[in-house]
Write a protein that holds these residues in place. Structure first.
Motif, PDB file in Angstrom:
ATOM      1  N   VAL A 164       0.816  -1.210   0.000  1.00 45.21           N
ATOM      2  CA  VAL A 164       0.000   0.000   0.000  1.00 45.21           C
ATOM      3  C   VAL A 164       0.855   1.266   0.000  1.00 45.21           C
ATOM      4  CG1 VAL A 164      -1.996  -1.096   1.077  1.00 45.21           C
ATOM      5  CG2 VAL A 164      -0.217  -0.098   2.533  1.00 45.21           C
ATOM      6  N   CYS A 178       4.319  -3.071   2.869  1.00 44.63           N
ATOM      7  CA  CYS A 178       3.216  -4.007   3.071  1.00 44.63           C
ATOM      8  C   CYS A 178       2.217  -3.406   4.064  1.00 44.63           C
ATOM      9  CB  CYS A 178       3.722  -5.332   3.629  1.00 44.63           C
ATOM     10  SG  CYS A 178       4.716  -6.307   2.482  1.00 44.63           S
ATOM     11  N   LEU A 179       0.965  -3.749   3.902  1.00 43.37           N
ATOM     12  CA  LEU A 179      -0.065  -3.293   4.827  1.00 43.37           C
ATOM     13  C   LEU A 179       0.326  -3.607   6.270  1.00 43.37           C
ATOM     14  CD1 LEU A 179      -2.936  -2.168   5.299  1.00 43.37           C
ATOM     15  CD2 LEU A 179      -3.788  -4.502   4.955  1.00 43.37           C
ATOM     16  N   GLN A 180       0.878  -4.766   6.493  1.00 46.31           N
ATOM     17  CA  GLN A 180       1.276  -5.186   7.837  1.00 46.31           C
ATOM     18  C   GLN A 180       2.319  -4.269   8.453  1.00 46.31           C
ATOM     19  OE1 GLN A 180       1.513  -9.447   8.900  1.00 46.31           O
ATOM     20  NE2 GLN A 180       3.724  -9.127   9.042  1.00 46.31           N
ATOM     21  N   ALA A 183       0.023  -1.029   9.418  1.00 53.37           N
ATOM     22  CA  ALA A 183      -1.232  -1.048  10.170  1.00 53.37           C
ATOM     23  C   ALA A 183      -1.328  -2.121  11.242  1.00 53.37           C
ATOM     24  CB  ALA A 183      -2.398  -1.208   9.193  1.00 53.37           C
ATOM     25  N   SER A 223      -2.778   4.009  10.450  1.00 55.27           N
ATOM     26  CA  SER A 223      -3.111   2.588  10.293  1.00 55.27           C
ATOM     27  C   SER A 223      -4.469   2.421   9.627  1.00 55.27           C
ATOM     28  CB  SER A 223      -3.116   1.906  11.665  1.00 55.27           C
ATOM     29  OG  SER A 223      -1.823   1.900  12.231  1.00 55.27           O
ATOM     30  N   ALA A 226      -4.353   3.151   5.897  1.00 53.00           N
ATOM     31  CA  ALA A 226      -3.757   2.054   5.138  1.00 53.00           C
ATOM     32  C   ALA A 226      -4.739   0.899   4.987  1.00 53.00           C
ATOM     33  CB  ALA A 226      -2.479   1.577   5.825  1.00 53.00           C
ATOM     34  N   LEU A 227      -5.465   0.595   6.052  1.00 49.51           N
ATOM     35  CA  LEU A 227      -6.468  -0.467   5.974  1.00 49.51           C
ATOM     36  C   LEU A 227      -7.595  -0.083   5.018  1.00 49.51           C
ATOM     37  CD1 LEU A 227      -6.494  -1.330   9.746  1.00 49.51           C
ATOM     38  CD2 LEU A 227      -6.014  -2.983   7.933  1.00 49.51           C
ATOM     39  N   ALA A 230      -6.568  -0.713   1.535  1.00 48.81           N
ATOM     40  CA  ALA A 230      -6.671  -2.131   1.205  1.00 48.81           C
ATOM     41  C   ALA A 230      -8.117  -2.523   0.936  1.00 48.81           C
ATOM     42  CB  ALA A 230      -6.091  -2.972   2.342  1.00 48.81           C
TER      43      ALA A 230
END
Length: 311
Positions: A164, A178-180, A183, A223, A226-227, A230
């Motif tokens: 993201v 990465c999203l992880q 977030a 966070s 970003a979520l 997604a």
């Protein structure tokens, strides 16, 4: 205490990076619920010894089980060997299928991705056939359910590793953005700590949000944005009826999911709104309930999830 007869009980095990949850169920009996933390050091032998002790505790306090479903954040190959798990890297190469057979020699066992299982459990609870699920905890898991089944069929939906932000933080997988890496719970706490100028615990973050401290508000907003990105992207690709956000970290912050929903709604476009976002009805226990369903499927019709039978 007299336990159920062999084969009556089913056990779900939700394996996380820092803790493990177990839930056993049998007709006509109270459920058995137990959570424990992994030993420090992330040593596979010590971890398996701790899990073995918990299996003994279950049998002594509640009784034997006939089927065990395990929700795992790690990547496993078709034979049930762990190929990678950034949260506990020492597990790479571990014969998990064999370990489960030794831990539960009288039970049928199967392993599936925790995000896939959480998505199925939440989709069934919501009564929807087309759902995307994002679980926010130590990492970010996720799953996609279309027409009532987990997809893709050959592997799990690695939503936490959707990119993201190409120039974002480095993820524990080695890639940036990465999203992880943006977030997850630890990523959010690190960002809050940088803004505060001191380490931030989860309790500190909760208190900071209650007091509207900028370091807390801004960390959580990043966070949630970003979520939301997604969710919007998954909506463009899959057009699900619902996006569900769960996981222990998200469940512990009352305004977290509404903020994701607000950010996603604002990012929709004419003719293609973002899917509605709801909090997981099962809270931080979605994967655990999915693991129970996986175990139950071993004693009846198979659960529609990509799983690795181990016995």
């Amino acid at each position: 205490m007299t336990g159920p007869q062999r084969g009556d009980g089913v056990l779900g095990v939700d394996v996380g990076g820092t803790k493990v949850a177990l839930r056993a169920e049998a007709p006509g009996r109270p459920a058995y619920d137990r959570t424990f933390r992994w030993p420090r050091g992330a040593d596979p032998a010590a971890d398996l010894a701790a899990l073995a002790a918990e299996a003994d505790r279950l049998r002594e306090a509640w009784g034997p089980v006939g089927a065990v479903g395990v929700a795992m954040p790690a990547t496993t190959d078709p034979a049930g060997t762990v190929t990678t798990w950034p949260g506990r890297p020492g597990w790479a190469g571990l014969d998990l299928a064999g370990a489960l057979r030794r831990l539960f020699p009288d039970a049928a066992t199967a392993v599936a991705d925790d995000g896939d299982l959480a998505a199925l459990a939440e989709a069934r609870h919501a009564g929807r056939d087309d759902v995307v699920y994002l679980g926010v905890g130590t990492g970010i898991g996720g799953g996609v359910v279309l027409a009532g089944r987990s997809v893709p069929g050959r592997s799990s939906a690695e939503i936490g590793h959707m990119v993201v932000a190409l120039d974002g933080e480095r993820c524990d997988c080695g890639r940036r953005g990465c999203l992880q890496s943006i977030a997850s719970g630890p990523a959010t706490l690190r960002r809050a700590g940088a803004g505060r100028g001191a380490e931030v615990s989860f309790d500190d973050l909760q208190a900071g949000l209650d007091e509207r401290r900028p370091w807390a508000v801004e960390a959580v907003d990043a966070s949630c944005r970003a979520l939301a990105a997604a969710v919007v992207s998954l909506g463009e690709l899959l057009d699900p009826a619902l996006a569900i956000v769960g996981g222990g970290f998200a469940a512990g912050l009352p305004d977290f999911v509404p903020l994701v929903a607000e950010r996603a709604r604002a990012a929709g476009r004419p003719g293609r709104p973002a899917p509605p976002v709801r909090a997981a009805a099962l809270g931080g226990l979605s994967s655990l309930h999915g693991a129970v369903e996986l175990a139950r499927g071993l004693t009846g019709p198979p659960a529609p999830v990509r799983s690795v039978p181990t016995l």
